[in-house]
Design an enzyme around this catalytic site. Structure first.
Site, short mmCIF file in Angstrom:
data_model
loop_
_atom_site.label_atom_id
_atom_site.label_comp_id
_atom_site.label_asym_id
_atom_site.label_seq_id
_atom_site.Cartn_x
_atom_site.Cartn_y
_atom_site.Cartn_z
N TYR A 1 4.79 9.41 -10.05
CA TYR A 1 3.68 8.65 -9.48
C TYR A 1 3.00 7.79 -10.55
CZ TYR A 1 -0.37 7.58 -6.55
OH TYR A 1 -1.35 6.93 -5.83
N ASN B 1 0.80 -1.22 0.00
CA ASN B 1 0.00 0.00 0.00
C ASN B 1 0.84 1.27 0.00
OD1 ASN B 1 -2.46 1.73 0.75
ND2 ASN B 1 -1.15 2.00 2.54
N THR C 1 -7.44 11.80 1.36
CA THR C 1 -6.23 11.65 2.15
C THR C 1 -5.32 12.86 1.95
OG1 THR C 1 -5.06 10.52 0.36
CG2 THR C 1 -6.32 9.13 1.89
#
Length: 266
Positions: free
Chosen positions: A170, A103, A207
């Site tokens: 990313y 994760n 988040t």
């Protein structure tokens, strides 16, 4: 490598087989929410993060086992070696199943590739791609002789499947995660008692990463307004709900039939 002492709240020494979960990025965001939901009687949870969560440590119920390993996944070979050595020392008969959940990930400062710090980019790729690959290799290698059900769940992103300006590191890490998962699925399909693997996009989650994206300067990140709209229109999933959806996917009887999947398409 530093690690916290295990907490085992069992009334007796003899236990029925436990379900083993190894979770990276377990100290915050969706990772912490997953850890909290996995920490239940009959489960052994190994959380891997740079810092331990005092909140999680205090929540271990009777019949659950928790270890928190404080490791920096930017040093992926050391983390993988720690995992392999720990698994090599286990008696597989203690467990009914075993799962690795990769994760952990980071977003470097948002900028075009030409304006990015090479050292920061390298760290993002080590945490986001190298570490999941090495941890997966360590997990599958150390448990290759186990006959119990084994799973690898890689937490990917929609950005691994579509490009976005100022997000080269990313996007590349998540695209690499998707594709190495496809390759590992082929490897494991050819093995007796092979593991089932899936790279799963969890949806758009509220988040710190989202805060970083919508707060970026529009001239450096053309999609900043789109991410701000997701927040203002209430389209973000809470970490707790996202964790429930992801863990429900992990328990699906058809887990791994699609090596690359999206929780929103299930």
């Amino acid at each position: 490598m530093p690690s916290s002492a295990p907490i085992t709240n069992d009334a007796a020494h003899a236990q029925p087989p436990q379900h083993l979960f190894i979770l990276s990025g377990s100290s915050r965001g969706m990772g912490l929410a997953m850890a909290q939901q996995l920490l239940q009687p009959g489960h052994t949870l190994i959380g891997i993060a740079r810092t331990a969560s005092a909140e999680l440590q205090a929540q271990a119920p009777q019949g659950a086992t928790l270890e928190q390993w404080t490791l920096d996944l930017a040093d992926a070979p050391a983390a993988a070696d720690r995992l392999r050595q720990w698994l090599d020392g286990l008696d597989a008969s203690r467990f009914a199943s075993a799962a690795l959940i990769n994760n952990a990930g980071v977003i470097p400062p948002i900028a075009p590739l030409s304006d990015s710090d090479p050292a920061v980019l390298a760290q993002a790729l080590r945490v986001g791609l190298e570490a999941p690959m090495l941890l997966t290799g360590a997990f599958l290698g150390a448990t290759s002789g186990w006959t119990l059900p084994r799973k690898v769940l890689n937490i990917s992103s929609g950005l691994g499947r579509r490009p976005m300006a100022s997000q080269s590191a990313y996007c590349a890490a998540k695209a690499g995660m998707d594709h190495f998962t496809r390759c590992v699925a082929l490897d494991e399909a050819a093995r007796p008692h092979g593991a089932r693997v899936c790279s799963l996009a969890p949806g758009v989650i509220d988040t710190a990463m989202q805060t970083q994206l919508r707060g970026a300067a529009p001239e450096r990140f053309p999609d900043a307004g789109n991410f701000a709209a997701l927040k203002s229109q209430g389209m973000l999933t809470s970490p707790e709900e996202a964790a429930r959806r992801v863990l429900a996917w992990l328990q699906r009887p058809d887990f791994g039939q699609q090596p690359v999947a999206d929780v929103r398409e299930g």
